[in-house]
Design an enzyme around this catalytic site. Structure first.
Site, PDB file in Angstrom:
ATOM      1  CD  GLU A 263     112.677  20.752   7.405  1.00 55.85           C
ATOM      2  OE1 GLU A 263     113.105  20.086   9.278  1.00 55.85           O
ATOM      3  OE2 GLU A 263     113.509  20.237   6.449  1.00 55.85           O
TER       4      GLU A 263
ATOM      5  CG  HIS B 279     111.768  25.054   8.451  1.00 54.57           C
ATOM      6  ND1 HIS B 279     111.349  23.798   7.811  1.00 54.57           N
ATOM      7  CD2 HIS B 279     112.735  25.649   7.781  1.00 54.57           C
ATOM      8  CE1 HIS B 279     112.918  23.602   7.151  1.00 54.57           C
ATOM      9  NE2 HIS B 279     113.039  24.627   7.285  1.00 54.57           N
TER      10      HIS B 279
ATOM     11  CD  GLU C 177     114.542  27.359   4.241  1.00 55.04           C
ATOM     12  OE1 GLU C 177     115.562  27.077   4.741  1.00 55.04           O
ATOM     13  OE2 GLU C 177     113.422  26.807   4.954  1.00 55.04           O
TER      14      GLU C 177
ATOM     15  CB  SER D 113     122.110  21.807  -1.249  1.00 54.15           C
ATOM     16  OG  SER D 113     120.204  21.279  -0.959  1.00 54.15           O
TER      17      SER D 113
ATOM     18  N   GLY E  98     117.540  19.837   1.980  1.00 53.64           N
ATOM     19  CA  GLY E  98     118.624  19.294   2.210  1.00 53.64           C
ATOM     20  C   GLY E  98     118.865  17.602   1.138  1.00 53.64           C
TER      21      GLY E  98
ATOM     22  CE  LYS F  19     116.871  21.876   8.295  1.00 56.86           C
ATOM     23  NZ  LYS F  19     116.234  21.086   7.128  1.00 56.86           N
TER      24      LYS F  19
ATOM     25  CG  ASN G  65     116.967  24.530  11.207  1.00 56.27           C
ATOM     26  OD1 ASN G  65     116.367  24.290  12.050  1.00 56.27           O
ATOM     27  ND2 ASN G  65     115.378  24.878  10.035  1.00 56.27           N
TER      28      ASN G  65
END
Ligand code: 13P
Length: 255
Positions: free
Chosen positions: A98, A96, A168, A214, A174, A12, A10
C-alpha cells in the site's frame, strides 16, 4: 531447523485510541499463553503509545507500520526509528504494497529504512510481492527478487538473519482471495533460495518468511504448516481478537 513462528496483525489506518486499547487487551488476554511463537501487533501511529502501555509486561510485541530512515531531521510528518524505539516498538513494517502503490515508496527507500532499522536495533518486517498483472505476465519471481535484493542490499548476513520477510501478493490483499498454500510455498521457497545465494544457507535457514494476503482462521493452518511459511502478516482478520487469536493458534486449531 525449526523457525519460531511470527504472527503479526497490521491494523492499518483503522481504530480510535479507545478501540485500539480494547483490541490490545483482548489480544493480550487471548494470545499471551503461546510461548513458542511471536505475536506482534502494528496499531496506527496514533494508538502506539497507548497500546504499548496496555501491553506492558505481556509477551505481545509492538510494531509500527512505517518509518523514515533518518534518526531525526526536518522531515515534516515523518517518524524516525529512534522515535519508534523510544516508544517501545520492537518491529517496523517496511515496503508494504500500500505504501509502494499509493505513496511512491521505492526499493531504494526500503533499502535505507531496513539499514536504519538495524542501526537502531529494530526488526524490519520487509514486505514484497507482485501485482496480479505481474503474476499473469509470469513476472512474479523477478519482481520479488528485485524487491528482496534491494531490501537486503545494505545488510550483513547476521542482520539479514534477524530480519523478517513478508511475502504479500498484492492481488491477495484485502480481496478475500488468498494464495493457495502451494502457490505461497513455491514463492517462499524461492525467496529462501535467493537469500541463500545472497548470503549463505545458514542465513536462509534462519530468516522467517511470513505470508500475507487474506489470511483468515479458515486458511491459516494450511498456509502456516507449509515448510517455508513461518508466520502470517494479517490485515482484516487482525481487527477482531477472535479471528486473530484463532490464526495465532493455528497449531491448536489443527489438533
Ligand atoms: P488482509 O489480511 O486484509 O488481506 O491484508 C493483508 C496485509 O496487507 C497485511 O499487511
Amino acid at each position: 531447523m525449526a523457525r519460531r513462528p511470527i504472527i503479526a496483525g497490521n491494523w492499518k489506518m483503522h481504530l480510535s485510541i479507545a478501540e485500539s486499547l480494547a483490541l490490545a487487551s483482548e489480544v493480550r488476554d487471548r494470545c499471551s499463553r503461546f510461548r513458542d511463537r511471536d505475536v506482534v501487533v502494528a496499531p496506527p501511529l496514533t494508538s502506539l503509545y497507548a497500546v504499548k502501555e496496555r501491553l506492558a509486561d505481556s509477551r505481545i510485541q509492538l510494531a509500527a507500520q512505517n518509518c523514515h530512515w533518518a534518526a531525526q531531521g526536518a522531515y515534516t510528518g515523518e517518524v524516525s526509528p529512534t522515535q519508534l524505539k523510544d516508544l517501545g516498538c520492537t518491529h517496523v513494517i517496511v515496503g508494504h504494497s500500500e505504501r509502494r502503490q499509493y505513496f511512491g515508496e521505492t526499493d531504494e527507500w526500503v533499502s535505507r529504512k531496513v539499514r536504519s532499522l538495524h542501526d537502531h536495533d529494530l526488526v524490519p518486517i520487509i514486505c514484497i510481492g507482485e501485482t496480479l498483472e505481474q503474476r499473469e505476465a509470469g513476472d512474479t519471481m523477478s519482481v520479488v527478487s528485485t524487491q528482496l535484493e534491494a531490501a537486503l542490499a545494505a545488510l550483513s548476513g547476521d542482520e539479514a538473519r534477524t530480519s523478517v520477510v513478508a511475502y504479500e501478493p498484492v492481488w491477495a490483499i484485502g480481496t478475500g482471495r488468498n494464495a493457495t498454500p502451494a502457490q505461497a510455498q513455491e514463492v517462499h521457497a524461492a525467496i529462501r533460495r535467493l537469500i541463500a545465494k545472497r548470503f549463505d544457507a545458514s542465513v536462509a535457514d534462519a530468516v522467517r518468511i511470513q505470508y500475507g494476503g487474506s489470511v483468515k482462521p479458515e486458511n491459516a493452518a494450511e498456509l502456516l504448516t507449509q515448510p517455508d511459511i513461518d508466520g502470517a502478516l494479517v490485515g482484516g482478520a487482525s481487527l477482531k481478537s477472535d479471528s486473530f487469536a484463532r490464526i495465532v493458534s493455528f497449531r491448536e486449531e489443527l489438533a
